[in-house]
Structures are given as C-alpha cells and as structure tokens.
Design a protein around this motif. Sequence first.
Motif, PDB file in Angstrom:
ATOM      1  N   TRP A 239       0.890  -1.170   0.000  1.00 19.05           N
ATOM      2  CA  TRP A 239       0.000   0.000   0.000  1.00 19.05           C
ATOM      3  C   TRP A 239       0.920   1.209   0.000  1.00 19.05           C
ATOM      4  O   TRP A 239       1.660   1.459   0.941  1.00 19.05           O
ATOM      5  CB  TRP A 239      -0.907  -0.026   1.232  1.00 19.05           C
ATOM      6  CG  TRP A 239      -1.319   1.311   1.800  1.00 19.05           C
ATOM      7  CD1 TRP A 239      -1.079   1.758   3.061  1.00 19.05           C
ATOM      8  CD2 TRP A 239      -2.038   2.364   1.135  1.00 19.05           C
ATOM      9  NE1 TRP A 239      -1.593   3.021   3.238  1.00 19.05           N
ATOM     10  CE2 TRP A 239      -2.192   3.425   2.067  1.00 19.05           C
ATOM     11  CE3 TRP A 239      -2.553   2.522  -0.151  1.00 19.05           C
ATOM     12  CZ2 TRP A 239      -2.836   4.620   1.749  1.00 19.05           C
ATOM     13  CZ3 TRP A 239      -3.199   3.711  -0.473  1.00 19.05           C
ATOM     14  CH2 TRP A 239      -3.338   4.732   0.466  1.00 19.05           C
ATOM     15  N   THR A 240       0.930   1.954  -1.115  1.00 17.22           N
ATOM     16  CA  THR A 240       1.936   2.994  -1.253  1.00 17.22           C
ATOM     17  C   THR A 240       1.430   4.140  -2.125  1.00 17.22           C
ATOM     18  O   THR A 240       0.456   4.003  -2.878  1.00 17.22           O
ATOM     19  CB  THR A 240       3.236   2.405  -1.849  1.00 17.22           C
ATOM     20  OG1 THR A 240       4.291   3.362  -1.761  1.00 17.22           O
ATOM     21  CG2 THR A 240       3.048   2.028  -3.319  1.00 17.22           C
ATOM     22  N   ARG A 241       2.098   5.256  -2.016  1.00 12.22           N
ATOM     23  CA  ARG A 241       1.881   6.432  -2.869  1.00 12.22           C
ATOM     24  C   ARG A 241       3.258   6.921  -3.319  1.00 12.22           C
ATOM     25  O   ARG A 241       4.211   6.908  -2.532  1.00 12.22           O
ATOM     26  CB  ARG A 241       1.180   7.564  -2.105  1.00 12.22           C
ATOM     27  CG  ARG A 241      -0.176   7.216  -1.501  1.00 12.22           C
ATOM     28  CD  ARG A 241      -0.623   8.335  -0.584  1.00 12.22           C
ATOM     29  NE  ARG A 241      -1.843   8.012   0.147  1.00 12.22           N
ATOM     30  CZ  ARG A 241      -3.060   8.464  -0.179  1.00 12.22           C
ATOM     31  NH1 ARG A 241      -3.194   9.271  -1.224  1.00 12.22           N
ATOM     32  NH2 ARG A 241      -4.113   8.121   0.526  1.00 12.22           N
ATOM     33  N   PHE A 242       3.345   7.388  -4.552  1.00 11.43           N
ATOM     34  CA  PHE A 242       4.614   7.941  -5.014  1.00 11.43           C
ATOM     35  C   PHE A 242       4.391   8.850  -6.218  1.00 11.43           C
ATOM     36  O   PHE A 242       3.348   8.784  -6.887  1.00 11.43           O
ATOM     37  CB  PHE A 242       5.613   6.832  -5.359  1.00 11.43           C
ATOM     38  CG  PHE A 242       5.120   5.830  -6.381  1.00 11.43           C
ATOM     39  CD1 PHE A 242       5.195   6.103  -7.745  1.00 11.43           C
ATOM     40  CD2 PHE A 242       4.594   4.607  -5.982  1.00 11.43           C
ATOM     41  CE1 PHE A 242       4.760   5.179  -8.685  1.00 11.43           C
ATOM     42  CE2 PHE A 242       4.150   3.679  -6.908  1.00 11.43           C
ATOM     43  CZ  PHE A 242       4.229   3.968  -8.263  1.00 11.43           C
ATOM     44  N   LYS A 243       5.378   9.687  -6.472  1.00  4.66           N
ATOM     45  CA  LYS A 243       5.334  10.554  -7.650  1.00  4.66           C
ATOM     46  C   LYS A 243       5.792   9.764  -8.871  1.00  4.66           C
ATOM     47  O   LYS A 243       6.666   8.910  -8.780  1.00  4.66           O
ATOM     48  CB  LYS A 243       6.225  11.778  -7.448  1.00  4.66           C
ATOM     49  CG  LYS A 243       5.697  12.760  -6.411  1.00  4.66           C
ATOM     50  CD  LYS A 243       6.565  14.020  -6.348  1.00  4.66           C
ATOM     51  CE  LYS A 243       5.977  15.027  -5.366  1.00  4.66           C
ATOM     52  NZ  LYS A 243       6.809  16.268  -5.299  1.00  4.66           N
ATOM     53  N   SER A 244       5.196  10.082 -10.007  1.00  7.85           N
ATOM     54  CA  SER A 244       5.482   9.326 -11.225  1.00  7.85           C
ATOM     55  C   SER A 244       6.930   9.500 -11.669  1.00  7.85           C
ATOM     56  O   SER A 244       7.482  10.597 -11.648  1.00  7.85           O
ATOM     57  CB  SER A 244       4.565   9.792 -12.362  1.00  7.85           C
ATOM     58  OG  SER A 244       3.222   9.470 -12.083  1.00  7.85           O
ATOM     59  N   SER A 245       7.539   8.369 -12.029  1.00  4.69           N
ATOM     60  CA  SER A 245       8.858   8.364 -12.656  1.00  4.69           C
ATOM     61  C   SER A 245       9.039   6.994 -13.287  1.00  4.69           C
ATOM     62  O   SER A 245       8.395   6.024 -12.874  1.00  4.69           O
ATOM     63  CB  SER A 245       9.969   8.615 -11.625  1.00  4.69           C
ATOM     64  OG  SER A 245      10.117   7.504 -10.758  1.00  4.69           O
ATOM     65  N   GLN A 246       9.902   6.910 -14.271  1.00  5.78           N
ATOM     66  CA  GLN A 246      10.164   5.624 -14.904  1.00  5.78           C
ATOM     67  C   GLN A 246      10.726   4.636 -13.895  1.00  5.78           C
ATOM     68  O   GLN A 246      10.389   3.455 -13.905  1.00  5.78           O
ATOM     69  CB  GLN A 246      11.135   5.795 -16.073  1.00  5.78           C
ATOM     70  CG  GLN A 246      11.381   4.525 -16.866  1.00  5.78           C
ATOM     71  CD  GLN A 246      10.124   4.032 -17.587  1.00  5.78           C
ATOM     72  OE1 GLN A 246       9.542   4.761 -18.381  1.00  5.78           O
ATOM     73  NE2 GLN A 246       9.712   2.804 -17.330  1.00  5.78           N
ATOM     74  N   HIS A 247      11.576   5.134 -12.993  1.00  2.00           N
ATOM     75  CA  HIS A 247      12.191   4.261 -11.991  1.00  2.00           C
ATOM     76  C   HIS A 247      11.126   3.622 -11.097  1.00  2.00           C
ATOM     77  O   HIS A 247      11.129   2.396 -10.884  1.00  2.00           O
ATOM     78  CB  HIS A 247      13.173   5.067 -11.141  1.00  2.00           C
ATOM     79  CG  HIS A 247      13.757   4.298  -9.990  1.00  2.00           C
ATOM     80  ND1 HIS A 247      14.605   3.229 -10.161  1.00  2.00           N
ATOM     81  CD2 HIS A 247      13.581   4.437  -8.636  1.00  2.00           C
ATOM     82  CE1 HIS A 247      14.952   2.741  -8.989  1.00  2.00           C
ATOM     83  NE2 HIS A 247      14.342   3.446  -8.051  1.00  2.00           N
ATOM     84  N   MET A 248      10.200   4.428 -10.591  1.00  2.00           N
ATOM     85  CA  MET A 248       9.161   3.892  -9.711  1.00  2.00           C
ATOM     86  C   MET A 248       8.198   2.982 -10.471  1.00  2.00           C
ATOM     87  O   MET A 248       7.720   1.978  -9.939  1.00  2.00           O
ATOM     88  CB  MET A 248       8.404   5.033  -9.036  1.00  2.00           C
ATOM     89  CG  MET A 248       9.237   5.862  -8.075  1.00  2.00           C
ATOM     90  SD  MET A 248      10.020   4.857  -6.763  1.00  2.00           S
ATOM     91  CE  MET A 248       8.578   4.220  -5.907  1.00  2.00           C
ATOM     92  N   HIS A 249       7.929   3.335 -11.719  1.00  2.00           N
ATOM     93  CA  HIS A 249       7.065   2.485 -12.535  1.00  2.00           C
ATOM     94  C   HIS A 249       7.712   1.121 -12.750  1.00  2.00           C
ATOM     95  O   HIS A 249       7.037   0.088 -12.694  1.00  2.00           O
ATOM     96  CB  HIS A 249       6.795   3.163 -13.879  1.00  2.00           C
ATOM     97  CG  HIS A 249       5.803   2.437 -14.738  1.00  2.00           C
ATOM     98  ND1 HIS A 249       4.443   2.565 -14.591  1.00  2.00           N
ATOM     99  CD2 HIS A 249       5.983   1.557 -15.759  1.00  2.00           C
ATOM    100  CE1 HIS A 249       3.818   1.807 -15.482  1.00  2.00           C
ATOM    101  NE2 HIS A 249       4.723   1.191 -16.199  1.00  2.00           N
TER     102      HIS A 249
END
Length: 328
Positions: free
Chosen positions: A193-203
Amino acid sequence: MESASSTAFSFALRRSSSTKLGEASAGSVGRRTGRPCVRVSALSYRQFVQFALDETALHTRMTPSPLQERFGSMKPLDDKTEIELLSYKAPKIRLLRSLSIQGEKGLQVLDFAMLPEPEYDLPIFCANFFTAAETNIVVLDLNPLYDVIKHKDYKDKYYGDLMSLGFKYAELLPWGGKLTGESLRFFSPMVIWTRFKSSQHMHDILYSAFVDYLKAWLVLMDLGIRETDASRIIANREAQHRYLTWRAEKDPGYEVLKRLFGETHAKNVVRGFLFDGVDSLGSKTFLDYFPEYQCEEGRVNEKRSMIGKSFATRPWNRKGEFIENCND
C-alpha cells in the motif's frame, strides 16, 4: 490447515521465474484467445495486463468468461478516454478480470484481480493502481480469503514462504499512510500500500512487484488441492462473498466509473464485472456482514471507518506477525 511444502514452493517459484522481467512471450495469449497484443507506452498499465495474461496462460487453460460478451464492448461517454475490460476463467480460477483506463492529463487506472473457484481457499490476487498527473496510489496484494490476524493457520499456509518477497518491496514501495482497521481485515502481511510521484524508476519497481506477486500467486494456484469437504467449500464461498460485498460497497473507483459510464452503467460494472459473484455466491447483504455500518433509518453509513483505528505504518513484522500497538 497444512502448509504447502516449502521445497515444492521454492522449486515451482524458480520454474515460474525463468522468464526474465519484461520478456513475457508477446502474443501468446493473442494466439490462444484471438485477442491481438496491445502496443503500449513505457508508463502504460496495459503492459502489466499483457504480462499477466501471457504468464497465466503458461500455467492453466484460459477461456473467455461469459462476462466478456456483456462488458467487453463498453465505451465511455467521452471519446478521449480509452477503456479495456477483459475477463477469463480457468479450471481453478472462477474469474480473471481486468479494467484498464487511459485518459487525459495522465489519468491511468488498473483494476486487476484473479478470484479462485470456491473449491479452493486460495488468496485473491489484487492489483489496484491509480495514476493522475504525478500522483500514484497503489494497492498490490494476495488478499487472504480468511482474516490472517484471526486465522494463523491460513496465514502460515499461504504467506509463510512469501514474507521475504513482501518486505523486499515494502522497502522499495513504502507504506502509503493511514489505513483503516476495516480495510486491514482484507489485506495480507505482504500487502503493498503505497503512494509515489510518477517516474520511470518507480514504474519499473511497481512492474517488477506486479510480476513477482503474480508469479507467486500462480505457484500457489499450481499447488492448490481441490477441496472435497462440502462444509469447507461453503465456508470458502461465503468468505469470498463477504470479500466481494465489502469491495463492491467500498470501491474507491466508483466515482471515476460514474463519470465515464454514467451512474447506472457504473453500478453494473462494479457489481456485475469487478466484483462478479456479489449477487450470485451468496444472499447476505453488506449490513448482514457488517452491521456496525447500519444507520438508524436502515441505510449504510458511508463513513470510511467505524472501528476508529488507523495504521500509519506497516502493522506486520518481518515474520508476518500483526503488531497491535502501531495504530493511531
């Protein structure tokens, strides 16, 4: 409940992981079902769906669900949003279904699940991803059929060998903030269960987690033994119905669906597609299962939490044991 053999589990997981990340055989499901592969951008959730279909087809014989004919051709009210609804069934899978949305201003939604036949007490594979502009809200889990806080035997059976996988991604995808005690009943100790800002790395991390969780679920499915005790089958059916009843009532994506399809069609998608079985697996209502939500006039209280507890940090330790005192 007997725990699945650790040796068999490890062997099967190594076997199912032999395909490298991102190398799922493009088009294999297309050849099996007649559905062409989808060309996807780097940040599209359709990449996840394509992998899931291809990988699942390596483990079992998939056929289109009757829901495909009813919902597969649904179109949004606007012409700027792309929507794809897919549904399949298999010998141990009552329903594999996927709803993916790509809209304007970076809007993307993936609601993907695999629900077992009642003859199996398997967890429910669940991936709920929401992206808008730079914000990502993610839930990824093997939802337990039975509350793992109360049923230690079920927790040990299905999650004992998976906690290292869960905490690998818990470190990469940190806890996303307060979670209500009611919701926690339907999550496993390995929930992401998480939230994050979009980036290729996180994707890429999210895609890797989706791949590993899906492969782990398919191993559990491969090892699953068909239940023959009628009372256990009835219990499994009611447990799944309870889960579906909760999800259908509390679905956070309903407002998005209402904007895309209108209120009537949105309700049909929620009850007849996303949570198919809520009207057929049992006859109990939401208030039968969760009477604490009943208002004086008999309607369902829309308040998110009736327990009053929320969990700001992950409430399980590395062994999957519930940590009672980490709530606010």
